[in-house]
Design an enzyme around this catalytic site. Structure first.
Site, mmCIF file in Angstrom:
data_model
loop_
_atom_site.group_PDB
_atom_site.id
_atom_site.type_symbol
_atom_site.label_atom_id
_atom_site.label_comp_id
_atom_site.label_asym_id
_atom_site.label_seq_id
_atom_site.Cartn_x
_atom_site.Cartn_y
_atom_site.Cartn_z
ATOM 1 N N GLU A 159 0.815 -1.209 0.000
ATOM 2 C CA GLU A 159 0.000 0.000 0.000
ATOM 3 C C GLU A 159 0.858 1.272 0.000
ATOM 4 O O GLU A 159 0.538 2.241 -0.656
ATOM 5 C CB GLU A 159 -0.927 -0.012 1.226
ATOM 6 C CG GLU A 159 -2.023 1.038 1.200
ATOM 7 C CD GLU A 159 -3.071 0.776 0.117
ATOM 8 O OE1 GLU A 159 -3.029 -0.285 -0.533
ATOM 9 O OE2 GLU A 159 -3.922 1.668 -0.100
ATOM 10 N N ASP A 160 1.943 1.249 0.726
ATOM 11 C CA ASP A 160 2.668 2.501 0.974
ATOM 12 C C ASP A 160 4.033 2.644 0.310
ATOM 13 O O ASP A 160 4.686 3.666 0.490
ATOM 14 C CB ASP A 160 2.862 2.687 2.492
ATOM 15 C CG ASP A 160 1.534 2.845 3.224
ATOM 16 O OD1 ASP A 160 0.553 3.230 2.559
ATOM 17 O OD2 ASP A 160 1.472 2.586 4.429
#
Ligand code: MN
Length: 714
Positions: A76-77
């Site tokens: 996600e990051d």
């Protein structure tokens, strides 16, 4: 921050067979992937996944869970993809990381806490592997521990609310009381700092007042039990501020009335010792009635086992005591995680991921109230449901197999009624395409749209079904009304009257209709004939059920009335004799016909193949040979059709349109049989000849909704 070798060591301490190399690689991978990213606290970002992994080592989770924790924010990051994770760590880890990533995308809006129950279900449903859920809970716990670093009060509040509404109850449901208490307390501090502090102050005061009360009680209990040969670890603790607060709210009591703020725990070696200890306490101290609970013989659905009792104990204090074995104690603190751990030593016959599932099912089997357990914690339990999202992130729970139309109706009836298309995860899909868990659904509406009867074939939710059906019924009624109105107008005209609202209103009661519309619909559905209505409105009108229409020659002439002196276009008639067209076969110009003479009534014309003629076989003197004078009559005659048509809205409408386009008028319609799928009906159509009627039959047969059309014979 836990260092690399420390983490590996921790895992190895309880799982000597752990994949050391993979753990090391995951640690380095996370560190590299998150690079120079920073947390709100100012710490390097990778400290977060490492802390989460640390929390999970406290639960003694397996190496895959720890690796997943280390990698849980990578997809996600960071710039790394799930594919990268799979290449480096394999399919299983990739699947777990993907699970946690997906859960992370489900952000709940604070004003939508009413969806909390759905959301919890969603979390469970999407955590196909319980480890996904455990990593998620640890992730949330660490985020809550560092919540105060977040500068936006709104964001802090939202996260705390979500924790209180969703994650804490979730932890409780899977039996992780330790997690639950921590999550709750951290959220309580954010949501109601004052409330928490006042409870803490009161607890502190009570503690101070009692001096070493707790210690003295613990000491006395331990001694009493030892005297009876029960070796036990006795501990006392204050209840958590939030549980005290909740109790005050729930029971509407004040601090002053609050007595049992302390809970004592007796941990023994064996199950027998539990009951032995209980017996000792009950015989030594007064028991508060109604507070004893045996969760050992009847465990809580989440697997919790303990004996609970409240006594007026040492120092005349009212205290709650929980008695359990060491194993029960671990299960109580760690829930599902502990349960797994205890079975870990058993021979490994299945892959680990399956064992998790099996263990959970195991708890299920032994839970006393499996239904409740199913409702809250079983992983597969929501397989009969799918959870989808609105573009704003609200969760919509639907039966599995639900389509965008079901979704639209779940959002709002009006959205359902007017939906014309749907985008799922940004892509246009068919309205009938089944939705999947976690789909984000955007419904496209148009004011001009109305529910399509096709929808009835594929919607699965009760609400959508009911709405579509209702709409279809309304639509059908409109069609019946229109058809009935046409039939009535025709019937009135045939008798030389004009149909008026007033006239119809005057007979509503007689036909048990509320409105003129109802009456028309009843005629359209074939409950009454047009003629019945005309006769009721104008009682003077002849009501001969036997013949469709009596046309005395003289009157027929008068009706022709356009200077044409055409009489009945039939050759072979006895002059002056009245002619009736038989209602059984409805002879048309072009048909081969025969007449049957009835004394005083004239000649009834039948088609030569009419079944009714059988009954006149014995009286050949009554037969008259007749033939049509013309191929195509100038006068409209009734042709009766036997039609089987699909029971679909719109089918009756298109049927009457086709007949109208072919210059036929429906003068009567009677439904003789009605099933879910089909209408079987008799339709009287005014036509000029057999050829005319044949054209109409051909046109009707071309319609897909029509199963069969035949001329009615006899
Ligand atoms: Mn995280």
């Amino acid at each position: 921050m836990i260092r690399q070798f420390e983490l590996v060591e921790r895992v190895k301490s309880y799982d000597p067979g752990a994949d050391e190399d993979a753990l090391n690689r995951a640690y380095v991978f996370a560190m590299k992937a998150h690079g120079s990213q920073k947390r709100a606290s100012g710490d390097p970002y990778f400290s977060h996944p490492i802390e989460v992994a640390g929390i999970l080592t406290d639960l003694k989770l397996d190496d895959s869970s720890i690796i997943t924790a280390l990698l849980h924010d990578v997809v996600e990051d960071t710039d790394y993809s799930l594919g990268d994770v799979e290449t480096t760590f394999g399919k299983d880890i990739a699947r777990l990381v993907d699970g946690v990533t997906k859960l992370g995308r489900l952000e709940l809006q604070s004003e939508e806490t009413k969806h909390a129950e759905n959301f919890r279900k969603l979390l469970v449903a999407m955590s196909e592997d319980i480890r996904v859920l455990l990593v998620k809970l640890a992730d949330r716990l660490h985020n809550m521990q560092t919540l105060h670093f977040i500068s936006s009060p709104d964001k802090r509040r939202r996260i705390a609310r979500e924790t209180m509404d969703i994650y804490a109850p979730l932890a409780e449901r899977i039996g992780m009381h330790g997690f639950k208490d921590q999550l709750e307390d951290l959220a309580f501090a954010e949501l109601n700092r004052e409330g928490r502090e006042s409870v803490l102050a009161r607890l502190e005061f009570l503690r101070g007042q009692g001096q070493d009360l707790s210690d003295r009680i613990v000491g006395e209990l331990r001694q009493r039990l030892a005297e009876e040969g029960v070796e036990a670890t006795v501990s006392g603790r204050m209840k958590t501020p939030y549980s005290v607060w909740r109790k005050m709210q729930r029971k509407n009591i004040t601090f002053e009335q609050l007595s049992d703020i302390m809970a004592f725990r007796v941990v023994v070696d064996s199950l027998g010792d539990c009951y032995h200890a209980l017996g000792q306490l009950h015989s030594r101290y007064p028991v508060v009635p109604g507070r004893f609970k045996d969760y050992i013989s009847t465990p809580k659905p989440n697997g919790y086992r303990s004996l609970h009792t409240t006594i007026i104990g040492p120092e005349r204090q009212r205290i709650e005591v929980q008695i359990r074995t060491r194993e029960m104690h671990e299960v109580a603190e760690l829930g599902v995680a502990a349960h797994w751990k205890y079975k870990q030593d058993s021979p490994q016959v299945e892959g680990r991921q399956y064992r998790w599932m099996r263990e959970l099912l195991d708890i299920l089997e032994h839970a006393d109230n499996p239904e409740e357990f199913l409702e809250h914690t079983k992983l597969e339990m929501f397989q009969d449901q799918v959870f989808c999202f609105t573009p704003k992130g609200a969760v919509i729970a639907l039966p599995s197999g639900a389509t965008p139309v079901d979704f639209a109706y779940a959002v709002h009836s009006e959205v359902g009624d007017t939906c014309v298309g749907a985008k799922v995860n940004g892509r246009m899909v068919q309205l009938r395409a089944p939705l999947q868990n976690g789909d984000q659904v955007e419904i496209i509406t148009s004011k001009a749209q109305t529910p399509s009867p096709d929808w009835e074939q594929f919607v699965v939710s009760g609400k959508a079904k009911a709405r579509v059906r209702r709409f279809v019924r309304l639509k059908q009624r409109e069609q019946y009304m229109e058809l009935g109105r046409q039939i009535l107008q025709k019937s009135f005209r045939q008798e030389g009257y004009e149909m008026t609202e007033k006239g119809l209103e005057s007979v509503l009661k007689r036909f048990k209709a509320e409105t003129v519309g109802d009456l028309c619909a009843a005629v359209g559905q074939g409950h009454h004939t047009g003629r019945e209505i005309v006769t009721a409105v104008y009682p003077g009108t002849k009501d001969d059920a036997k013949v469709q229409k009596i046309v005395p020659i003289a009157r027929a002439r008068a009706r022709q009335g356009r200077g044409q002196e055409t009489s009945v276009p039939i050759k072979g008639l006895i002059p002056g004799m009245a002619v009736h067209y038989a209602h059984c076969c409805h002879p048309l110009p072009g048909d081969r016909i025969v007449g049957i003479v009835t004394t005083g009534k004239g000649v009834t014309v039948h088609t030569i193949d009419c079944d009714t003629l059988e009954s006149f076989q014995a009286t050949p003197e009554r037969w008259v040979d007749l033939s049509w004078d013309v191929d195509d009559g100038l006068e409209q005659r009734i042709g009766r059709l036997h039609v089987i048509v699909a029971n679909e809205p719109g089918s009756l409408g298109s049927l009457s349109t086709i007949i109208g386009k072919n210059h036929g008028n429906i003068s009567n319609l009677k439904i003789t049989n009605r099933s879910i799928d089909f209408f079987e009906m008799l339709i009287d159509v005014e036509v000029t000849s057999v050829k005319h009627l044949s054209n109409i039959i051909a046109a009707l047969r071309a319609m897909p909704v029509i199963t069969s059309v035949e001329r009615a014979r006899g």
